[in-house]
Design an enzyme around this catalytic site. Structure first.
Site, mmCIF file in Angstrom:
data_model
loop_
_atom_site.group_PDB
_atom_site.id
_atom_site.type_symbol
_atom_site.label_atom_id
_atom_site.label_comp_id
_atom_site.label_asym_id
_atom_site.label_seq_id
_atom_site.Cartn_x
_atom_site.Cartn_y
_atom_site.Cartn_z
ATOM 1 N N LYS A 11 0.828 -1.208 0.000
ATOM 2 C CA LYS A 11 0.000 0.000 0.000
ATOM 3 C C LYS A 11 0.870 1.270 0.000
ATOM 4 O O LYS A 11 2.091 1.197 0.208
ATOM 5 C CB LYS A 11 -0.929 -0.045 1.210
ATOM 6 C CG LYS A 11 -1.914 -1.222 1.172
ATOM 7 C CD LYS A 11 -2.867 -1.150 2.349
ATOM 8 C CE LYS A 11 -3.873 -2.282 2.290
ATOM 9 N NZ LYS A 11 -4.890 -2.143 3.356
ATOM 10 N N TYR A 51 -12.316 -2.043 -3.697
ATOM 11 C CA TYR A 51 -12.836 -2.186 -2.335
ATOM 12 C C TYR A 51 -14.361 -2.107 -2.290
ATOM 13 O O TYR A 51 -14.926 -1.797 -1.228
ATOM 14 C CB TYR A 51 -12.207 -1.131 -1.425
ATOM 15 C CG TYR A 51 -10.821 -1.505 -0.921
ATOM 16 C CD1 TYR A 51 -10.628 -2.645 -0.147
ATOM 17 C CD2 TYR A 51 -9.710 -0.718 -1.204
ATOM 18 C CE1 TYR A 51 -9.372 -3.000 0.333
ATOM 19 C CE2 TYR A 51 -8.441 -1.059 -0.725
ATOM 20 C CZ TYR A 51 -8.288 -2.196 0.044
ATOM 21 O OH TYR A 51 -7.050 -2.548 0.533
ATOM 22 N N ASN A 114 -2.075 0.010 6.807
ATOM 23 C CA ASN A 114 -1.537 -1.237 7.357
ATOM 24 C C ASN A 114 -0.600 -1.956 6.376
ATOM 25 O O ASN A 114 -0.446 -3.171 6.414
ATOM 26 C CB ASN A 114 -2.670 -2.140 7.866
ATOM 27 C CG ASN A 114 -3.652 -2.517 6.771
ATOM 28 O OD1 ASN A 114 -3.520 -2.073 5.636
ATOM 29 N ND2 ASN A 114 -4.618 -3.352 7.093
ATOM 30 N N HIS A 117 -2.035 -5.569 1.672
ATOM 31 C CA HIS A 117 -3.343 -6.214 1.531
ATOM 32 C C HIS A 117 -3.095 -7.615 0.989
ATOM 33 O O HIS A 117 -2.178 -7.815 0.185
ATOM 34 C CB HIS A 117 -4.235 -5.444 0.551
ATOM 35 C CG HIS A 117 -5.440 -6.233 0.120
ATOM 36 N ND1 HIS A 117 -6.593 -6.270 0.879
ATOM 37 C CD2 HIS A 117 -5.654 -7.050 -0.949
ATOM 38 C CE1 HIS A 117 -7.472 -7.079 0.277
ATOM 39 N NE2 HIS A 117 -6.926 -7.559 -0.829
ATOM 40 N N GLU A 128 -9.591 -10.723 -7.371
ATOM 41 C CA GLU A 128 -8.628 -9.640 -7.157
ATOM 42 C C GLU A 128 -7.445 -9.741 -8.124
ATOM 43 O O GLU A 128 -6.944 -8.725 -8.598
ATOM 44 C CB GLU A 128 -8.144 -9.655 -5.701
ATOM 45 C CG GLU A 128 -9.246 -9.259 -4.724
ATOM 46 C CD GLU A 128 -8.792 -9.212 -3.276
ATOM 47 O OE1 GLU A 128 -9.617 -8.840 -2.428
ATOM 48 O OE2 GLU A 128 -7.615 -9.545 -2.983
#
Ligand code: CMP
Length: 143
Positions: A11, A51, A114, A117, A128
């Site tokens: 990310k 998302y 975080n 993913h 995905e």
């Protein structure tokens, strides 16, 4: 155990802090092989689409803003039980709950930022992976 493929994202907070090599090393040294990789900067539409499952959640707008705030690295990892192995290596979504030695425990900035993913199940992994890669962009691994 079966060989699986899973989608992994480094990310914006990870890319921004020069953690790409460190994160990839965690996967490679735990037996997962990178069979596709690219650095991209998501548009708002692309982040919202990726998302979409979270679109009713209160954090959705902020998550989309964050995921479009800088480049990310999307990669496909392949290996024995790659989906669960990737999740083990990442640690829990909330870094405060992540186990010692996991990526999120060591590097995550917050619940939102975080660092990584990873797909959570075979169906989501397939969806995905297809969101970012065509089959011809994935190499046949040497291992
Ligand atoms: P990820 O595994 O990519 O899935 C959804 C993301 O939303 C999650 O990691 C976090 O970056 C972000 N997020 C922000 N707030 C929450 C929350 N309360 N619960 C779960 N995910 C959250």
């Amino acid at each position: 155990m079966a060989k699986e493929r899973t989608l992994s994202i480094i990310k914006p907070d990870g890319v921004r802090r020069n953690l790409v090599g460190t994160v990839v090393n965690r996967f490679e040294s735990n037996g997962l092989q990178v069979i596709g990789m690219k650095m991209i900067h998501l548009s708002q539409k692309e982040a919202e689409g990726f998302y979409a499952v979270h679109k009713e959640r209160p954090f959705f707008g902020s998550l989309v803003d964050y995921m479009t705030s800088g480049p990310i690295v999307v990669q496909v990892l392949e290996g024995e039980s790659a989906i669960s192995k990737n999740r083990e290596i990442m640690g829990a979504t909330n870094p405060e709950q992540a186990a010692e030695g996991t990526i999120r425990k060591e590097f995550a900035v917050s619940l939102e930022q975080n660092t990584v993913h990873g797909s959570d199940a075979p169906e989501t992994a397939a969806t995905e992976i297809a969101y970012f890669f065509s089959e011809t962009e994935l190499v046949n691994p040497v291992l």
